[in-house]
Design an enzyme around this catalytic site. Sequence first.
Site, mmCIF file in Angstrom:
data_model
loop_
_atom_site.group_PDB
_atom_site.id
_atom_site.type_symbol
_atom_site.label_atom_id
_atom_site.label_comp_id
_atom_site.label_asym_id
_atom_site.label_seq_id
_atom_site.Cartn_x
_atom_site.Cartn_y
_atom_site.Cartn_z
ATOM 1 N N ASN A 151 0.520 -1.016 -0.222
ATOM 2 C CA ASN A 151 0.114 -0.164 0.181
ATOM 3 C C ASN A 151 1.324 0.875 -0.269
ATOM 4 O O ASN A 151 0.114 2.289 -0.180
ATOM 5 C CB ASN A 151 -1.085 -0.006 1.407
ATOM 6 C CG ASN A 151 -0.911 -0.166 2.506
ATOM 7 O OD1 ASN A 151 0.514 -0.472 2.460
ATOM 8 N ND2 ASN A 151 -1.354 0.038 3.578
ATOM 9 N N GLU A 250 4.171 -4.316 12.601
ATOM 10 C CA GLU A 250 3.274 -2.818 12.148
ATOM 11 C C GLU A 250 2.289 -4.215 11.384
ATOM 12 O O GLU A 250 2.110 -4.137 10.340
ATOM 13 C CB GLU A 250 4.455 -2.035 10.956
ATOM 14 C CG GLU A 250 5.272 -1.543 11.864
ATOM 15 C CD GLU A 250 4.830 -0.518 12.531
ATOM 16 O OE1 GLU A 250 3.622 -0.312 13.085
ATOM 17 O OE2 GLU A 250 5.321 -0.197 13.723
ATOM 18 N N CYS A 285 -3.262 1.119 6.473
ATOM 19 C CA CYS A 285 -3.638 0.897 8.152
ATOM 20 C C CYS A 285 -4.833 2.072 9.094
ATOM 21 O O CYS A 285 -4.812 1.491 10.475
ATOM 22 C CB CYS A 285 -1.842 0.505 8.621
ATOM 23 S SG CYS A 285 -1.355 1.657 8.281
ATOM 24 N N GLU A 463 7.911 1.803 14.841
ATOM 25 C CA GLU A 463 8.717 2.567 13.825
ATOM 26 C C GLU A 463 8.974 3.951 13.362
ATOM 27 O O GLU A 463 7.672 4.939 13.893
ATOM 28 C CB GLU A 463 8.187 2.137 12.373
ATOM 29 C CG GLU A 463 8.609 0.827 12.326
ATOM 30 C CD GLU A 463 8.420 -0.030 10.884
ATOM 31 O OE1 GLU A 463 7.398 0.069 9.988
ATOM 32 O OE2 GLU A 463 8.761 -0.524 10.233
HETATM 33 P P1 NAD Z 1 0.320 -9.417 3.480
HETATM 34 O O1 NAD Z 1 0.212 -8.938 5.200
HETATM 35 O O2 NAD Z 1 -0.729 -10.192 2.780
HETATM 36 O O3 NAD Z 1 1.606 -8.824 3.141
HETATM 37 C C1 NAD Z 1 2.425 -8.798 3.462
HETATM 38 C C2 NAD Z 1 3.524 -9.108 3.126
HETATM 39 O O4 NAD Z 1 3.815 -10.345 3.745
HETATM 40 C C3 NAD Z 1 3.651 -9.612 1.422
HETATM 41 O O5 NAD Z 1 5.312 -8.901 1.213
HETATM 42 C C4 NAD Z 1 3.685 -10.766 1.621
HETATM 43 O O6 NAD Z 1 4.146 -11.385 0.006
HETATM 44 C C5 NAD Z 1 4.097 -10.882 2.655
HETATM 45 N N1 NAD Z 1 3.641 -11.847 3.432
HETATM 46 C C6 NAD Z 1 2.354 -12.959 3.115
HETATM 47 N N2 NAD Z 1 1.991 -14.178 3.736
HETATM 48 C C7 NAD Z 1 3.156 -14.275 4.073
HETATM 49 C C8 NAD Z 1 4.110 -15.143 4.398
HETATM 50 N N3 NAD Z 1 2.942 -16.278 5.146
HETATM 51 N N4 NAD Z 1 5.289 -15.098 5.456
HETATM 52 C C9 NAD Z 1 5.672 -14.738 5.053
HETATM 53 N N5 NAD Z 1 5.335 -13.525 3.898
HETATM 54 C C10 NAD Z 1 4.684 -13.579 3.657
HETATM 55 O O7 NAD Z 1 -0.506 -7.799 3.595
HETATM 56 P P2 NAD Z 1 -0.293 -7.139 2.809
HETATM 57 O O8 NAD Z 1 -2.235 -7.335 2.214
HETATM 58 O O9 NAD Z 1 0.201 -6.875 1.363
HETATM 59 O O10 NAD Z 1 -1.160 -5.867 3.691
HETATM 60 C C11 NAD Z 1 -2.274 -4.722 4.046
HETATM 61 C C12 NAD Z 1 -1.815 -5.080 5.180
HETATM 62 O O11 NAD Z 1 -1.076 -5.147 5.708
HETATM 63 C C13 NAD Z 1 -3.430 -4.186 5.893
HETATM 64 O O12 NAD Z 1 -4.084 -5.263 7.295
HETATM 65 C C14 NAD Z 1 -2.588 -3.412 6.763
HETATM 66 O O13 NAD Z 1 -2.985 -3.149 7.642
HETATM 67 C C15 NAD Z 1 -1.063 -3.881 6.761
HETATM 68 N N6 NAD Z 1 -0.494 -2.500 6.788
HETATM 69 C C16 NAD Z 1 -0.056 -2.040 8.220
HETATM 70 C C17 NAD Z 1 0.906 -1.139 8.074
HETATM 71 C C18 NAD Z 1 0.703 -0.510 9.540
HETATM 72 O O14 NAD Z 1 2.299 0.487 9.980
HETATM 73 N N7 NAD Z 1 0.749 -1.310 10.642
HETATM 74 C C19 NAD Z 1 0.947 -0.732 7.016
HETATM 75 C C20 NAD Z 1 0.625 -0.791 5.673
HETATM 76 C C21 NAD Z 1 -0.051 -2.006 6.019
#
Ligand code: NAD
Length: 483
Positions: A151, A250, A285, A463
């Site tokens: 995102n 995060e 998020c 962070e």
């Molecule tokens: P996601 O959890 O699907 O993926 C995040 C990352 O993890 C990607 O690089 C993905 O390829 C990797 N990943 C997925 N499955 C994995 C596994 N089993 N093992 C290791 N790595 C794996 O999330 P997304 O759809 O990319 O992003 C959206 C989510 O991220 C939302 O829930 C959002 O709230 C959160 N987010 C949080 C913050 C924060 O600062 N708290 C910031 C941005 C996004």
Amino acid sequence: MADVERMYIDGEWTLAEGGATFDVVNPADRTVVARVTNGAVPDVQRAVRAAHRAFTDWSVLAPKDRGRFLLGIQELMEERRDELARLVTLENGKPFEEAKKEVQFSLGYFGWFAEEARRMTGEWIPSPQPGKRYWVLRQPVGPVAAVTPWNFPATMVTRKIAPALAAGCTVVLKPASATPLTALAIAKIAEDTGLPRGVFNVLTTNRSGLVGAELLTHPLIRKIGFTGSTDVGKGIMEAAARQIKRLSFELGGNAPFIVFEDADFKAALDGAVAMKFLRVAGQSCICANRIYVQRSIADRFVPAFVDAVKGLKVASGFEPAAQIGPLINEETRAKVHALVEDAVTRGARLVTGGHYLTGERYATGFFYAPAVLLDVTDDMPIAQEEIFGPAAPILVFDTEEEVIRRANATKFGLAAYFYTRDMTRLVRVAERLEYGLVGANDAAGYTHEIPFGGFKESGLGREGGHEGIEEYTEVKSVVVNLG
Ligand code: NAD
């Protein structure tokens, strides 16, 4: 379309073992923007070994000298800001103007942490015994695996690698497979500034299982910095437990946005629209997830909010004045739509939007009409889950006590917002909201200088701020016996 995009390991641009690739798709029209090399097990091992080797020299470099590299990266990112923003819009879909702001913000982490590196001081503790001295210092934790979401393709990367590199750690970054191009462009900038080989590696792959099984559990990796969904975070935490791996998380959010009757009406209205719809089309998020309006002003606030939402321009990110781009993919769009439809079946009233956008300019992209739902109740999934899209559930409340209780009744605790002109209420409410980031009459999010992170299931660690660099260090106590 260019040739296969290579990944950056040990100072070299390499193809994955086995030659597999994956496509990066423009969410505005589903065209293939790039074909990217698809990292496999040997590539993970190469990247980790490179980071491990490079750690020996990088970790002992004077912080000021590490800072010079970071400042160099910041400068080059600024020079190439529009080029980077173009990549962000192409692979993520957000409007180009928004992408430029993201890149501008993201590069500031290098500046902030270049300075923080020089302030990683220790302590000299007075001894209770004669002839002994105690000295406490911080040292870089070791090679780091960083995993980032799609995102904010620039900010999510810099918010992790800047503090890690500043602390003296080396990094293997696995960017989201939907948005690896921005991360690779940042790696090119790092290379162009002369960052020593192996210090920063970018492993591109769409094999999430492999990341969990090979990268995050690799014995040479000492710390995991993960940003993504809470569910994936939980799986990583379980696996990390086997090696007591250091973790920073995060994760997801479910931000309440509270409008009290004494709010500055215009500020609250603009803030609510911006924090719900104008950050990656609601796919952030910290986006407002539940909008609570005090009953006494609901008759005025709600129609004004609906009018403002009707006026938003949904368009491909490169169209002038675009405000809301496409969602990242069909799965995300379908999930948002399912939550909207489910809320309607449970009694909510959809007053605008809430459907797929069709017609020539939207036909091939993942566009969704910004939705506003009234009569939403706290028990509906749309109020319980992270929506991650352009749909605004409106809930009405009567008292301060009640809204604080309802706002806190979630497993998440990332961000919350409220608007009031009563300064005693401002302090009271800010203190009682169980969230890592609270916007009091403010919906602009966070900045480099303050720690950012979640309470409860929204994360671990912080962070940004002074805390951001500490996350990449271990504390050591040295007991000196003077004999
Ligand atoms: P996601 O959890 O699907 O993926 C995040 C990352 O993890 C990607 O690089 C993905 O390829 C990797 N990943 C997925 N499955 C994995 C596994 N089993 N093992 C290791 N790595 C794996 O999330 P997304 O759809 O990319 O992003 C959206 C989510 O991220 C939302 O829930 C959002 O709230 C959160 N987010 C949080 C913050 C924060 O600062 N708290 C910031 C941005 C996004």
